[in-house]
Design a protein around this motif. Structure first.
Motif, mmCIF file in Angstrom:
data_model
loop_
_atom_site.group_PDB
_atom_site.id
_atom_site.type_symbol
_atom_site.label_atom_id
_atom_site.label_comp_id
_atom_site.label_asym_id
_atom_site.label_seq_id
_atom_site.Cartn_x
_atom_site.Cartn_y
_atom_site.Cartn_z
ATOM 1 N N ALA A 147 0.712 -1.324 -0.022
ATOM 2 C CA ALA A 147 0.070 -0.037 -0.072
ATOM 3 C C ALA A 147 0.920 1.210 -0.152
ATOM 4 N N MET A 148 1.952 1.221 0.713
ATOM 5 C CA MET A 148 2.940 2.313 0.792
ATOM 6 C C MET A 148 3.638 2.499 -0.443
ATOM 7 N N ALA A 149 4.016 1.521 -1.042
ATOM 8 C CA ALA A 149 4.496 1.478 -2.637
ATOM 9 C C ALA A 149 3.683 2.203 -3.633
ATOM 10 N N GLU A 150 2.405 1.685 -3.487
ATOM 11 C CA GLU A 150 1.510 2.340 -4.565
ATOM 12 C C GLU A 150 1.053 3.857 -4.125
ATOM 13 N N ALA A 151 1.168 4.309 -3.075
ATOM 14 C CA ALA A 151 0.761 5.650 -2.645
ATOM 15 C C ALA A 151 1.873 6.568 -2.809
ATOM 16 N N ALA A 152 3.166 6.094 -2.925
ATOM 17 C CA ALA A 152 4.307 6.734 -3.148
ATOM 18 C C ALA A 152 4.256 7.148 -4.491
ATOM 19 N N PRO A 153 4.467 8.587 -4.729
ATOM 20 C CA PRO A 153 4.234 9.251 -6.045
ATOM 21 C C PRO A 153 5.800 8.469 -6.772
ATOM 22 N N ILE A 154 5.461 8.502 -8.041
ATOM 23 C CA ILE A 154 6.839 7.937 -8.827
ATOM 24 C C ILE A 154 7.339 9.201 -9.266
ATOM 25 N N GLU A 155 8.869 9.175 -9.025
ATOM 26 C CA GLU A 155 9.499 10.446 -9.406
ATOM 27 C C GLU A 155 10.245 10.191 -10.548
ATOM 28 N N THR A 156 10.101 11.131 -11.555
ATOM 29 C CA THR A 156 10.788 10.945 -12.726
ATOM 30 C C THR A 156 11.669 12.066 -13.003
ATOM 31 N N SER A 157 12.749 12.000 -13.651
ATOM 32 C CA SER A 157 13.463 13.031 -13.855
ATOM 33 C C SER A 157 13.441 13.348 -15.258
ATOM 34 N N GLY A 158 12.686 14.315 -15.574
ATOM 35 C CA GLY A 158 12.562 15.040 -17.122
ATOM 36 C C GLY A 158 13.259 16.204 -17.102
ATOM 37 N N ASP A 159 13.706 16.357 -18.183
ATOM 38 C CA ASP A 159 14.424 17.718 -18.835
ATOM 39 C C ASP A 159 13.540 18.288 -19.887
ATOM 40 N N GLY A 160 12.282 18.216 -19.453
ATOM 41 C CA GLY A 160 11.445 18.836 -20.469
ATOM 42 C C GLY A 160 10.250 19.773 -20.668
#
Length: 160
Positions: A147-160
């Motif tokens: 549940a904690m893994a699903e609730a955590a936002p996915i961080e993306t490193s985008g340069d754009g």
């Protein structure tokens, strides 16, 4: 030339001397035979051939990890420990929860076998109720982690 068993001189042939002459180290077979003749209910009617078949079918041997659930005064656990010979692990479960936290199932026969610490070092005891509680705790922890893994936002490193 055939070897004959040692004979006790008639002058020393007292009942105690005869008993001492035939003392042997206990093994699962002799203990099972003795209990089968004297106290059949304590070993749940288990015969020597049935015990051997049980161990063979379970593929108990050195370097095995064995879970034993029994109510036969420790006969099966003693047989497993004898087969493992100190090279493997055995866990004995009991159906009774016990009053105290460290309550062991009745394992009289394991004590009668007089194993050294090298053989019993890798054996543990638990009640089935404690094992089921641990399984439930593990399931709850896994559910919380998911549940904690699903609730955590996915961080993306985008340069754009």
């Amino acid at each position: 030339m055939a070897l004959e068993p040692a004979r006790i001189p008639a002058a020393v042939a007292t009942p105690v001397a005869r008993a001492l002459a035939c003392l042997r180290r206990p093994c699962a077979q002799t203990i099972c035979e003795a209990y089968f003749q004297k106290s059949l209910a304590r070993i749940c009617g288990l015969r020597v051939d049935s015990l051997g078949m049980l161990l063979c079918s379970a593929n108990v041997g050195a370097h095995s990890k064995v879970l034993v659930l029994e109510e036969s005064s420790g006969l099966i656990l003693a047989s497993v420990l004898e087969r493992l010979g100190g090279h493997g692990e055995a866990c004995a479960l009991s159906l009774s929860s016990g009053k105290s936290k460290n309550a062991k199932p009745p394992m009289d026969i394991v004590r009668f076998m007089n194993f050294d610490s090298g053989i019993t070092r890798h054996s543990t005891y638990a009640s089935l109720a404690d094992l089921l509680k641990a399984k439930d705790r593990q399931r709850e922890e896994t559910t919380q982690d998911t549940a904690m893994a699903e609730a955590a936002p996915i961080e993306t490193s985008g340069d754009g």
